[in-house]
Design a protein around this motif. Structure first.
Motif, short mmCIF file in Angstrom:
data_model
loop_
_atom_site.label_atom_id
_atom_site.label_comp_id
_atom_site.label_asym_id
_atom_site.label_seq_id
_atom_site.Cartn_x
_atom_site.Cartn_y
_atom_site.Cartn_z
N CYS A 245 0.84 -1.21 0.00
CA CYS A 245 0.00 0.00 0.00
C CYS A 245 0.87 1.26 0.00
O CYS A 245 0.38 2.35 -0.31
CB CYS A 245 -0.92 0.01 1.22
N SER A 333 -8.81 0.30 3.09
CA SER A 333 -9.57 -0.45 2.09
C SER A 333 -9.39 0.15 0.70
O SER A 333 -9.23 -0.57 -0.29
CB SER A 333 -11.06 -0.48 2.46
N ARG A 334 -9.39 1.49 0.60
CA ARG A 334 -9.25 2.12 -0.71
C ARG A 334 -7.84 1.94 -1.27
O ARG A 334 -7.66 1.63 -2.45
CB ARG A 334 -9.58 3.61 -0.62
N LEU A 336 -5.71 -0.45 -0.53
CA LEU A 336 -5.50 -1.85 -0.87
C LEU A 336 -6.23 -2.20 -2.17
O LEU A 336 -5.72 -2.96 -2.99
CB LEU A 336 -5.98 -2.74 0.28
N GLY A 337 -7.42 -1.62 -2.35
CA GLY A 337 -8.14 -1.83 -3.60
C GLY A 337 -7.34 -1.33 -4.79
O GLY A 337 -7.33 -1.96 -5.85
#
Length: 370
Positions: A245, A333-334, A336-337
């Protein structure tokens, strides 16, 4: 370097001067509060390891096994991320404490500290996201930039990623062998010497976690063995996620070697800012990431004590806004997405049009090892 076109040479040099001043301000203010912080982390890590290993000795009871594995996982993550990584960057050398001395510290990891200092402290932090120079870009098995030549083998890189995450410490340990240089500008004798150092460290780690402590547990050996294996797995996956990340989100930029020739200090700062990604989170979250949730600040000032990144983060963000630069940050989350999208996109055979030769076709003289 390939920098944003709205910045003039004077803008970039002013940017560098502002960041130099910020660094000097913080480094001149280090003192007792910083020392208290790292000693609290050290004590927490040592208590977690002691309690975790003790509970695993009673691992026949499921709650004891789960609690022991969780505490040992916390200990290993703290040791690798907040203590080991940062001590080996020299962040705590100013304290002159032998327990945190970058010259002698070697972490709880299969990668020898000496090898890591070359592959990470030097190669990665000097050539951050320069394709063909920063070997963290894909770790020699993944395609993370359009500037890396596509091969059908990359179609399976989503599978490679899962394997790399599960065995991340082993990938880091073998990273500095630079196998792709063998028979070219690196001799087999040099690789063999490195291999011996890695084997010594691997043997020590394996004996500790999978022989010594299980043997001490007697009939509880299987529970200690599996608890240690699970803790190492948890540490591997966590460190992999945080590190990926930090540089491989969708907005993290890659560079060509031609774009970074004759780079000034201001341009170096600018590249570090554009090539790094932050992750938003609470104070405990940042401690468990080794403060690599502040990857931008870490790459600007890798030898600054990590607890100060929280303090300077808003100031660095304000500088980015003043120069109309992207400050790449977002929730876990963003980010990692974004990493997952890049991995899947780069698995496919497409690339942008570029001017000039591919970076991979350019001969780079490898710097001497430290």
């Amino acid at each position: 370097m390939g920098r944003p076109t709205h910045l003039t040479d004077a803008d970039v040099e002013q940017l560098g001067a502002e960041l130099d001043a910020l660094r000097e301000e913080v480094m001149n203010s280090l003192g007792k509060e910083d020392a208290r912080y790292i000693y609290r982390v050290l004590n927490t890590q040592r208590f977690s390891e002691l309690a975790g290993r003790a509970l695993l000795f009673a691992g026949i009871l499921p709650p004891a096994w789960l609690a022991g594995t969780a505490l040992l996982s916390v200990s290993k993550i703290l040791e690798n991320m907040e203590i080991g990584h940062n001590a080996m960057h020299g962040q705590w050398d100013w304290m002159q404490d032998p327990a945190l001395d970058s010259a002698t510290y070697d972490w709880d990891n299969t990668c020898p500290g000496r090898e890591w200092k070359h592959s990470h402290n030097y190669m990665h932090h000097t050539y951050t996201n320069i394709v063909g120079m920063d070997r963290d870009v894909g770790y020699s098995i993944l395609r993370m930039s359009e500037d890396q030549k596509w091969h059908p083998a990359f179609l399976a890189q989503p599978l490679y990623v899962l394997v790399l995450a599960a065995f991340f410490q082993w990938g880091v340990a073998l990273h500095d062998l630079e196998w792709e240089r063998l028979g070219k500008d690196k001799s087999y004798a040099e690789a063999l010497s490195q291999g011996r150092d890695i084997w010594k460290k691997v043997r020590k780690q394996v004996l500790k976690d999978y022989v010594l402590f299980p043997a001490l547990a007697g009939p509880m050996a299987p529970f200690v063995f599996t608890g240690n294996m699970a803790a190492n797995f948890n540490r591997n996956v966590w460190s992999f996620l945080i590190i990926f990340c930090g540089h491989f989100t969708e907005q993290a930029e890659m560079f060509r070697i031609e774009e970074t020739e004759s780079e000034t200090q201001g341009e170096w700062y600018l590249r570090q800012m554009l090539a790094s990604s932050n992750v938003n989170g609470s104070v405990p979250f940042h401690v468990m990431t080794g403060h690599l949730g502040y990857q931008i600040e870490h790459h600007l000032f890798p030898d600054m004590p990590s607890n100060r990144y929280r303090e300077i983060g808003p100031k660095v963000q304000a500088i980015c806004e003043r120069y109309n630069l992207n400050y790449n940050t977002g929730p876990f989350s963003r980010q990692l997405g974004g990493v997952a999208k890049r991995i899947l996109r780069m698995a496919l055979p497409h690339r942008r049009k570029r001017r000039g030769p591919m970076p991979s076709s350019i001969h780079h003289k490898q710097p001497a090892r430290a």
